[in-house]
Scaffold this motif. Structure first.
Motif, PDB file in Angstrom:
ATOM      1  N   GLY A  78      18.421 -26.120   8.709  1.00  0.00           N
ATOM      2  CA  GLY A  78      19.556 -25.936   7.817  1.00  0.00           C
ATOM      3  C   GLY A  78      20.246 -27.259   7.550  1.00  0.00           C
ATOM      4  N   THR A  79      20.988 -27.325   6.455  1.00  0.00           N
ATOM      5  CA  THR A  79      21.787 -28.505   6.145  1.00  0.00           C
ATOM      6  C   THR A  79      23.214 -28.079   5.836  1.00  0.00           C
ATOM      7  OG1 THR A  79      21.264 -28.447   3.781  1.00  0.00           O
ATOM      8  CG2 THR A  79      19.805 -29.739   5.204  1.00  0.00           C
ATOM      9  N   VAL A  80      24.125 -29.000   6.029  1.00  0.00           N
ATOM     10  CA  VAL A  80      25.515 -28.797   5.633  1.00  0.00           C
ATOM     11  C   VAL A  80      25.927 -30.009   4.807  1.00  0.00           C
ATOM     12  CG1 VAL A  80      27.869 -28.324   6.371  1.00  0.00           C
ATOM     13  CG2 VAL A  80      25.958 -27.540   7.772  1.00  0.00           C
ATOM     14  N   SER A  81      26.347 -29.757   3.583  1.00  0.00           N
ATOM     15  CA  SER A  81      26.712 -30.848   2.676  1.00  0.00           C
ATOM     16  C   SER A  81      28.221 -31.052   2.650  1.00  0.00           C
ATOM     17  CB  SER A  81      26.202 -30.544   1.266  1.00  0.00           C
ATOM     18  OG  SER A  81      26.753 -29.332   0.793  1.00  0.00           O
ATOM     19  N   ALA A  82      28.613 -32.182   2.067  1.00  0.00           N
ATOM     20  CA  ALA A  82      30.013 -32.535   1.775  1.00  0.00           C
ATOM     21  C   ALA A  82      30.923 -32.694   2.988  1.00  0.00           C
ATOM     22  CB  ALA A  82      30.615 -31.532   0.794  1.00  0.00           C
ATOM     23  N   PRO A  83      30.432 -33.288   4.093  1.00  0.00           N
ATOM     24  CA  PRO A  83      31.366 -33.626   5.173  1.00  0.00           C
ATOM     25  C   PRO A  83      32.373 -34.669   4.673  1.00  0.00           C
ATOM     26  CG  PRO A  83      29.087 -33.817   5.908  1.00  0.00           C
ATOM     27  CD  PRO A  83      29.067 -33.710   4.410  1.00  0.00           C
ATOM     28  N   ILE A 131      34.326 -41.672   4.486  1.00  0.00           N
ATOM     29  CA  ILE A 131      32.993 -41.091   4.404  1.00  0.00           C
ATOM     30  C   ILE A 131      32.760 -40.517   3.008  1.00  0.00           C
ATOM     31  CG2 ILE A 131      31.564 -39.174   5.246  1.00  0.00           C
ATOM     32  CD1 ILE A 131      32.707 -39.733   8.039  1.00  0.00           C
ATOM     33  N   ASP A 132      31.628 -40.877   2.418  1.00  0.00           N
ATOM     34  CA  ASP A 132      31.258 -40.405   1.085  1.00  0.00           C
ATOM     35  C   ASP A 132      30.593 -39.039   1.206  1.00  0.00           C
ATOM     36  OD1 ASP A 132      30.156 -39.886  -1.375  1.00  0.00           O
ATOM     37  OD2 ASP A 132      29.128 -41.809  -1.579  1.00  0.00           O
ATOM     38  N   PRO A 133      31.256 -37.960   0.772  1.00  0.00           N
ATOM     39  CA  PRO A 133      30.693 -36.615   0.969  1.00  0.00           C
ATOM     40  C   PRO A 133      29.431 -36.348   0.154  1.00  0.00           C
ATOM     41  CG  PRO A 133      32.670 -36.505  -0.385  1.00  0.00           C
ATOM     42  CD  PRO A 133      32.569 -37.916   0.103  1.00  0.00           C
ATOM     43  N   VAL A 134      29.221 -37.129  -0.907  1.00  0.00           N
ATOM     44  CA  VAL A 134      28.030 -36.930  -1.732  1.00  0.00           C
ATOM     45  C   VAL A 134      26.783 -37.459  -1.033  1.00  0.00           C
ATOM     46  CG1 VAL A 134      26.921 -37.492  -3.935  1.00  0.00           C
ATOM     47  CG2 VAL A 134      29.377 -37.000  -3.855  1.00  0.00           C
ATOM     48  N   HIS A 135      26.933 -38.565  -0.317  1.00  0.00           N
ATOM     49  CA  HIS A 135      25.789 -39.214   0.320  1.00  0.00           C
ATOM     50  C   HIS A 135      25.813 -39.070   1.838  1.00  0.00           C
ATOM     51  CE1 HIS A 135      25.986 -41.269  -3.652  1.00  0.00           C
ATOM     52  NE2 HIS A 135      24.689 -41.015  -3.588  1.00  0.00           N
ATOM     53  N   THR A 136      26.497 -38.041   2.303  1.00  0.00           N
ATOM     54  CA  THR A 136      26.538 -37.740   3.734  1.00  0.00           C
ATOM     55  C   THR A 136      26.112 -36.294   3.930  1.00  0.00           C
ATOM     56  OG1 THR A 136      28.315 -39.341   4.106  1.00  0.00           O
ATOM     57  CG2 THR A 136      28.007 -37.632   5.773  1.00  0.00           C
ATOM     58  N   ARG A 137      25.226 -36.064   4.868  1.00  0.00           N
ATOM     59  CA  ARG A 137      24.728 -34.699   5.075  1.00  0.00           C
ATOM     60  C   ARG A 137      24.348 -34.505   6.537  1.00  0.00           C
ATOM     61  NH1 ARG A 137      21.324 -31.226   0.836  1.00  0.00           N
ATOM     62  NH2 ARG A 137      23.285 -31.666  -0.193  1.00  0.00           N
ATOM     63  N   VAL A 138      24.564 -33.288   6.996  1.00  0.00           N
ATOM     64  CA  VAL A 138      24.187 -32.893   8.356  1.00  0.00           C
ATOM     65  C   VAL A 138      22.964 -31.984   8.268  1.00  0.00           C
ATOM     66  CG1 VAL A 138      24.914 -31.668  10.435  1.00  0.00           C
ATOM     67  CG2 VAL A 138      26.584 -33.034   9.133  1.00  0.00           C
ATOM     68  N   LEU A 139      21.951 -32.298   9.042  1.00  0.00           N
ATOM     69  CA  LEU A 139      20.763 -31.454   9.151  1.00  0.00           C
ATOM     70  C   LEU A 139      20.628 -30.992  10.589  1.00  0.00           C
ATOM     71  CD1 LEU A 139      17.229 -31.931   7.678  1.00  0.00           C
ATOM     72  CD2 LEU A 139      17.478 -31.654  10.146  1.00  0.00           C
ATOM     73  N   PHE A 140      20.314 -29.711  10.790  1.00  0.00           N
ATOM     74  CA  PHE A 140      20.069 -29.227  12.143  1.00  0.00           C
ATOM     75  C   PHE A 140      18.828 -28.349  12.154  1.00  0.00           C
ATOM     76  CE2 PHE A 140      22.725 -26.056  10.115  1.00  0.00           C
ATOM     77  CZ  PHE A 140      22.148 -24.854  10.505  1.00  0.00           C
ATOM     78  N   ARG A 141      18.232 -28.259  13.319  1.00  0.00           N
ATOM     79  CA  ARG A 141      17.039 -27.422  13.456  1.00  0.00           C
ATOM     80  C   ARG A 141      17.032 -26.807  14.847  1.00  0.00           C
ATOM     81  NH1 ARG A 141      15.664 -32.700  14.159  1.00  0.00           N
ATOM     82  NH2 ARG A 141      14.196 -33.210  15.813  1.00  0.00           N
ATOM     83  N   VAL A 142      16.534 -25.580  14.902  1.00  0.00           N
ATOM     84  CA  VAL A 142      16.441 -24.854  16.165  1.00  0.00           C
ATOM     85  C   VAL A 142      15.204 -23.975  16.104  1.00  0.00           C
ATOM     86  CG1 VAL A 142      17.986 -23.035  15.313  1.00  0.00           C
ATOM     87  CG2 VAL A 142      17.684 -23.351  17.778  1.00  0.00           C
ATOM     88  N   MET A 143      14.477 -23.892  17.197  1.00  0.00           N
ATOM     89  CA  MET A 143      13.217 -23.157  17.215  1.00  0.00           C
ATOM     90  C   MET A 143      13.453 -21.658  16.996  1.00  0.00           C
ATOM     91  SD  MET A 143       9.985 -23.571  17.312  1.00  0.00           S
ATOM     92  CE  MET A 143       9.743 -25.203  18.005  1.00  0.00           C
ATOM     93  N   HIS A 144      12.675 -21.075  16.088  1.00  0.00           N
ATOM     94  CA  HIS A 144      12.817 -19.675  15.712  1.00  0.00           C
ATOM     95  C   HIS A 144      11.622 -18.875  16.215  1.00  0.00           C
ATOM     96  CE1 HIS A 144      12.422 -16.316  12.647  1.00  0.00           C
ATOM     97  NE2 HIS A 144      13.612 -16.095  13.183  1.00  0.00           N
TER      98      HIS A 144
END
Length: 194
Positions: free
Chosen positions: A40-45, A19-32
């Motif tokens: 939010g995002t989490v980079s570099a998996p 997995i390429d950590p530069v071009h891989t990203r996790v995005l999540f969302r939750v109602m506030h």
């Protein structure tokens, strides 16, 4: 005659992709507070995919997500989400996903079942996955696969249950992945990593 030496039902092994950590990203969302999704995002998996283009069901994936790479767009909000109120990132700095089964949907779409572990607790979830590309990358010239995956889960099921009247229970997650064909790590390298 050489075909007689091939066992009936023999199948090529899946190919290892890092997995390429530069071009891989996790995005999540939750109602506030019922107003809007907090994103939010989490980079570099990091991690790997054993990919079988002939039979997707023989593929598998393992991903490690560095929780401290979380970005909510605000330092105070980052600190709150990373604190023991929510993710307990100091105690559990890495979230993981490990597949258990892959099922074909249609064409380039499939389902990936597996175990998501966040803050020391695990939950079985299912990702809906689209295979965008399986080809040589035009810049790196490496054989590369590109995927996008979506899922949703209950944060309370992972023990993340603070402020239920303010933060919704359902978390939506989108993952963008690029992975490059690579040599699998040696047993020695794997042991040294732990």
């Amino acid at each position: 005659l050489l075909t007689l030496w091939i066992p009936f039902g023999a199948h090529a092994k899946p190919t290892y992709y890092a997995i390429d950590p530069v071009h891989t990203r996790v995005l999540f969302r939750v109602m506030h507070a019922g107003f809007s999704p907090s994103i939010g995002t989490v980079s570099a998996p990091i991690g790997h995919i054993w990919f079988d283009s002939k039979d997707i069901t023989q593929s598998s994936v393992e991903v490690q997500i560095p929780v401290d790479h979380l970005d909510m767009g605000d330092t105070q909000w980052n600190n709150k989400v990373l604190s023991s109120t929510y993710l307990s990132a100091e105690q559990f700095p890495v979230a993981t996903f490990k597949s258990t089964e892959i099922l074909i949907d249609i064409e380039n779409k499939f389902w990936v079942d597996g175990i998501l572990t966040i803050s020391g607790k695990s939950l079985p979830i299912r990702f809906a996955v689209i295979l965008n590309a399986d080809k040589r990358h035009p810049l790196t010239f490496k054989n590369t696969i590109g995927l996008q995956a979506t899922t949703q889960f209950s944060r309370k099921a992972l023990g993340i249950d603070a402020w239920p009247s303010l933060i919704d229970d359902t978390v939506f997650m989108d993952v963008s992945i690029e992975a490059n064909k690579s040599n699998p790590p040696t047993l020695e390298a794997t042991q040294n990593a732990h």
